[in-house]
Scaffold this motif. Structure first.
Motif: not given
Lengths: 594, 166
Positions: A12-13, A197-199, B93-95, B134-137
């Motif tokens: 994804g990234a 969020p963050g996982a 606005l995820g962590t 969205v999982g692109a942290c």
């Protein structure tokens, strides 16, 4: 004849960083040099080092090219593949010396990891079942069909595998309960509603190695006596859904799914169910309601899903990472699994490193690894020379691990003693610029939003806590607010219906425990030490530094700044809305933020 | 309601096509237990949002009470009861994004478009949404516009980006 393979990370990234255009350039360059038949391009799942993307690895050498762009990708073909000269400008520069790493084996981000769950991520083409099989894929299933349900469950129990979704419940016990439960039909469910969020570890497994989850679910179905499985994936992960669909079709074609699997007489098939954006659906009973097409509201346990789950029937539910652990355990045995990790938490854990850390991305390490190894040795430390303040584990259900515990081995039980939870593995690193009160308030806002509203302690209690937190960050807190937060938090923990409510107060209670001074500063001094809470900030002009350029006065949206040209300016505190425009625009460091 | 819809379908071939498409999907899922959420996903893809007549139609076709359909649609964030703009901007606005300053990106977007989360600009060009991860942290802060994800956003960059979506 293929002489080289180009592995391009399509996680994804990396896609976000422009992987598709890099691939287009490489394809074009191969054709231009007439070697398109000699070089194979493979798009893999996530290679983990999200910060270095897009990543291209050239095999057989294993040369690791990072931060590749459409502009600089050409030489990978024209120099490396045509002339055999490594493109040194695209190699990873070692942080401590001037040398550059040629392969993944020379980069500490990779060498300190133990890849079991992520064994295939970034190595194979996730759309190719042949490549999965070539890496021992579906051998675990073959073994399982041979040894039979009781031996499968015994192996899982002996391995000591614990649920990777957060709570760490022993997986073998779950499987046994589902097998022993009376009632038919039975169901196997995979929880891919990675809402913290963050996982993003489950996303990466589903996108990078979907067959590992499918294989494990078939094994689970055979072990408990189910014929139908559901994978529940959140709608925010369209790529995971797409790749899973392809993988399911391939698996059916190869006879790993469907009727009479591998000639064993066992039938099993899997359906995908897509979430619709509700965090509470990560809770297992809520998720089951959502698969049934209803509002995702949790229900009291017992009965546990193993007794009465989907449509009231016995249901086995595990998360993505737990399933991905299963096939290798069957192939290599329980002893092998226990060879890494701690006695009570064997195996590895995948963490998603994010926030204020140099190397963001996905890492897999043995349980019992310390936070220091994760953040500093693998993560490369905090950017900009800032100080490490803490790591938030377990998302909105977890808490903070502070600098004092950097050397504590991390496993399910040790983090619990600190008042947090392992959670699914999101690890958000915070530095000195992050205000702990603000971060705790942020998480609470999240749970207030996501509370399904079924039980009062969670619905009303979290809202009350949020209002107190808002008061504190607005500079209107009172000394007994902390006591109120603690009492409310305890009540919510003890009386909420499901895991969401029971853990919602954790971020607040954990920050009160470890950062009492920060709360006091907000309440008693009306100051935010990290300069993060807007209402507690003041902006002023340092008159010695101000040259009177008028830039700030022109930028100020409310005309709060006055002064003559080439003379020191003044900010009227009553008018100032603390937007920070003056601070950003000043080129002379003359605006003081405190 | 039903009669009304029949008449409108006769006059409006576009609407007819949309409902035919939905019909085909429902037929495909016939007999599948608990398919309501999947059907609503498809309906939203077709119509862009979920107006009353679509809820009524699905209720009849799936033999599910309308109250249940309404309950499901309003429970999940993904379903929208109002039309969306041509482009949907989702600020994460995820962590991971939050601690790297995504709120300043969000503020910039609200200021420059003059709309808040959940609103659509008067010209129908943009809808603004807030998402929680969205999982692109690894690339935080992240903004998603339609199906494209953009990482390492800043307040300045996001404005340039918005202008590309006409």
């Amino acid at each position: 004849m293929i002489r080289n393979q180009l592995l391009i990370c399509a996680g994804g990234a990396c896609i976000t960083s422009g992987e598709k255009s890099v691939k287009d350039v490489l394809v074009e360059e191969l054709a231009k040099n007439g070697i398109q038949d000699e070089v194979q391009i493979i798009e893999t799942g996530c290679m983990g080092a999200c910060d270095l993307g897009p990543i291209v690895v050239v095999y057989p050498e294993g040369t690791f090219y990072q931060k590749v762009t459409p502009q600089n990708a050409g030489p990978i073909v024209s120099e490396h593949l045509v002339k055999g000269r490594v493109v040194s400008g695209l190699l990873y520069r070692q942080p401590t010396s001037e040398t550059r790493a040629q392969t993944r084996e020379e980069i500490s981000f990779y060498t300190l990891q133990v890849k079991r769950v992520l064994r295939n991520c970034g190595v194979i083409d996730p759309l190719s079942i042949e490549e999965y099989i070539a890496r021992d894929g579906y051998f675990g299933l073959g073994k399982a069909l041979e040894i039979g349900p009781d031996a499968i469950i015994q192996t899982i129990q002996e391995s000591g595998l614990r649920g990777r979704g957060g709570a760490g419940f022993p997986t073998g016990i779950k499987w046994k309960a589902a097998r022993d439960a009376s009632g038919s039909p039975k169901y196997v469910v995979c929880n891919g509603d990675e809402g913290d969020p963050g996982a993003f570890m489950d996303r990466s497994v589903l996108e990078g190695d979907p067959h590992s989850v499918i294989e494990a679910m078939v094994i689970a179905g055979f072990a408990i006596g189910a014929a139908t499985g559901y994978v529940y994936v959140r709608a925010e992960y369209p790529l995971a859904i797409e790749r899973l669909e392809v993988a399911l079709t391939r698996a059916r074609e190869y006879g790993f799914l469907g009727r009479n699997i591998l000639g064993s007489g066992f039938d099993f098939d899997i359906e995908i169910r897509i979430g619709a954006g509700a965090f509470v659906c990560g809770e297992e009973t809520a998720l089951l309601r959502s698969i049934e097409g209803k509002r995702g509201m949790p229900s009291a346990k017992p009965p546990f899903p193993a007794q009465a789950g989907l449509w009231g029937k016995p249901t086995l539910i595990n998360n993505v990472e737990t399933y991905a652990n299963v096939p290798p355990i069957l192939i290599n045995g329980a002893e092998w699994f226990r060879s890494v990790g701690t006695a009570k938490s064997p195996g590895t854990k995948v963490f998603a490193l994010a926030g204020k850390v140099q190397n963001t991305g996905l890492v897999e390490v043995p349980m019992g690894t310390t936070l220091r190894e994760l953040v500093f040795d693998i993560g490369g430390g905090i950017p900009g020379g800032k100080a490490f303040k803490g790591a938030q584990t377990g998302g909105p259900s977890g808490g903070i691990i502070t600098a004092d515990y950097l050397d504590m081995p991390i496993d399910f039980d040790s983090v619990k003693e600190l008042g947090t939870i392992m959670g699914s593995g999101g690890l958000i690193i915070l530095d000195e610029d992050n205000c702990m009160v603000d971060v705790a308030k942020f998480y609470l806002a999240f749970t207030v939003d996501e509370s399904c509203g079924k039980c009062t302690p969670c619905r009303e209690g979290t809202k009350q806590m949020y209002q107190i937190m808002e008061r504190i960050t607005d500079g209107k807190g009172t000394p007994n607010d902390i006591g109120k937060l603690k009492t409310l938090g305890r009540v919510i923990q003890q009386t909420s219906l499901c895991g969401l409510g029971q853990s919602a107060p954790n971020p607040v209670l954990s920050t009160i425990r470890f950062f009492p001074d920060e709360y006091r500063a907000h309440i008693e001094d009306r100051k935010c030490p990290a300069h993060a809470c807007l209402h507690l900030l003041t902006y002023s002009v340092v008159s010695e530094k101000c040259v009177g350029c008028t830039a700030c006065a022109r930028q100020c949206p409310v005309q709060a700044i006055t002064g003559q040209v080439k003379k020191a300016h003044v900010i009227d505190q009553a008018t100032c809305i603390k937007c920070g425009s003056c601070y950003e625009v000043c080129r002379f460091d003359a605006i003081l933020k405190e | 309601m039903q009669i009304n819809l029949e008449e409108r379908l006769k006059e409006n071939p576009v609407l007819r096509k949309q409902f035919d498409e939905l019909d085909a999907y429902i037929d495909e899922k016939a007999g599948q237990q608990g398919s309501l959420i999947n059907v609503m996903h498809r309906a939203q893809e077709i119509f862009g949002y979920l107006p009353d007549e679509v809820l009524a139609y699905v209720s009849t076709r799936l033999q599910v009470p309308r109250s249940t359909v309404y309950g499901v649609v309003t429970f999940y964030h993904f379903f929208s009861r109002t039309p969306k703009g041509r482009h949907t901007i989702s600020v994460c606005l995820g962590t991971a994004c939050y601690v790297r300053g995504s709120n300043s990106v969000y503020d910039k977007v609200t200021k420059s478009l003059g709309i808040k989360a959940g609103e659509t600009s008067p010209d129908g060009r943009y809808t603004l949404d807030l998402v929680r991860c969205v999982g692109a942290c690894g690339l935080a802060p992240v903004v998603v516009i339609d199906k494209d994800t953009y990482g390492r956003m800043t307040p300045d960059k996001v404005v340039t980006l918005l202008n590309k979506y006409v």
